[in-house]
Write an enzyme that holds these catalytic residues in place. Structure first.
Site, mmCIF file in Angstrom:
data_model
loop_
_atom_site.group_PDB
_atom_site.id
_atom_site.type_symbol
_atom_site.label_atom_id
_atom_site.label_comp_id
_atom_site.label_asym_id
_atom_site.label_seq_id
_atom_site.Cartn_x
_atom_site.Cartn_y
_atom_site.Cartn_z
ATOM 1 N N GLU A 103 -11.439 -13.123 0.928
ATOM 2 C CA GLU A 103 -10.284 -13.274 0.042
ATOM 3 C C GLU A 103 -9.743 -14.701 0.096
ATOM 4 O O GLU A 103 -9.329 -15.260 -0.922
ATOM 5 C CB GLU A 103 -9.178 -12.303 0.447
ATOM 6 C CG GLU A 103 -9.531 -10.850 0.248
ATOM 7 C CD GLU A 103 -8.440 -9.941 0.745
ATOM 8 O OE1 GLU A 103 -7.784 -9.305 -0.097
ATOM 9 O OE2 GLU A 103 -8.238 -9.877 1.981
ATOM 10 N N LYS A 107 -1.758 -6.625 -6.455
ATOM 11 C CA LYS A 107 -3.069 -7.182 -6.144
ATOM 12 C C LYS A 107 -4.098 -6.224 -6.759
ATOM 13 O O LYS A 107 -4.353 -5.149 -6.214
ATOM 14 C CB LYS A 107 -3.215 -7.256 -4.626
ATOM 15 C CG LYS A 107 -4.490 -7.848 -4.118
ATOM 16 C CD LYS A 107 -4.405 -7.865 -2.587
ATOM 17 C CE LYS A 107 -5.574 -8.526 -1.950
ATOM 18 N NZ LYS A 107 -5.417 -8.621 -0.499
#
Length: 124
Positions: free
Chosen positions: A21, A99
């Site tokens: 990420e 997200k």
């Protein structure tokens, strides 16, 4: 208290608990509700008496496209604090950070954290 909604802001950041990420990055969405007395700007029709939405966007952008952090909770808290620091007319703020497609086992459309903070939090 009156409310102003700034919704559907989209950003690209490098936040998350997993290494990939931080390397690859991902999309983040932000929705912000500003609580304030809108009587004066409703009467005067003067931008100086209210909150400039473009500047609210810039505050969210600064956090979501800024320094990487691990938690969505950290992102929402930082946005709330920044908004309260920059806009004295705001009495409280609700921030929701979403997200989409999180890299966790299972099938999720998104995860999101929503917090509400009141005047005074910006000094903590």
């Amino acid at each position: 208290m009156d409310k102003v909604y700034v919704q559907g802001m989209r950003f690209y950041g490098y936040h998350g608990a997993f290494h990939q990420e931080n390397e690859l990055g991902q999309r983040f969405y932000a929705d912000i509700i500003l609580e304030m007395d809108a009587e004066k700007p409703g009467r005067t029709d003067d931008l100086d008496d209210t909150v400039n939405y473009a500047k609210v966007y810039e505050a969210a952008k600064e956090v979501l496209e800024g320094e990487p952090v691990k938690l969505v909770e950290t992102l929402t808290s930082r946005i709330a604090k920044l908004v309260l620091q920059r806009f004295a007319v705001i009495e409280a703020v609700t921030v929701k950070v979403t997200k989409p497609d999180p890299p966790i086992p299972g099938h999720y459309d998104s995860v999101a954290v929503e917090i509400r903070r009141e005047r005074g939090f910006e000094n903590q």
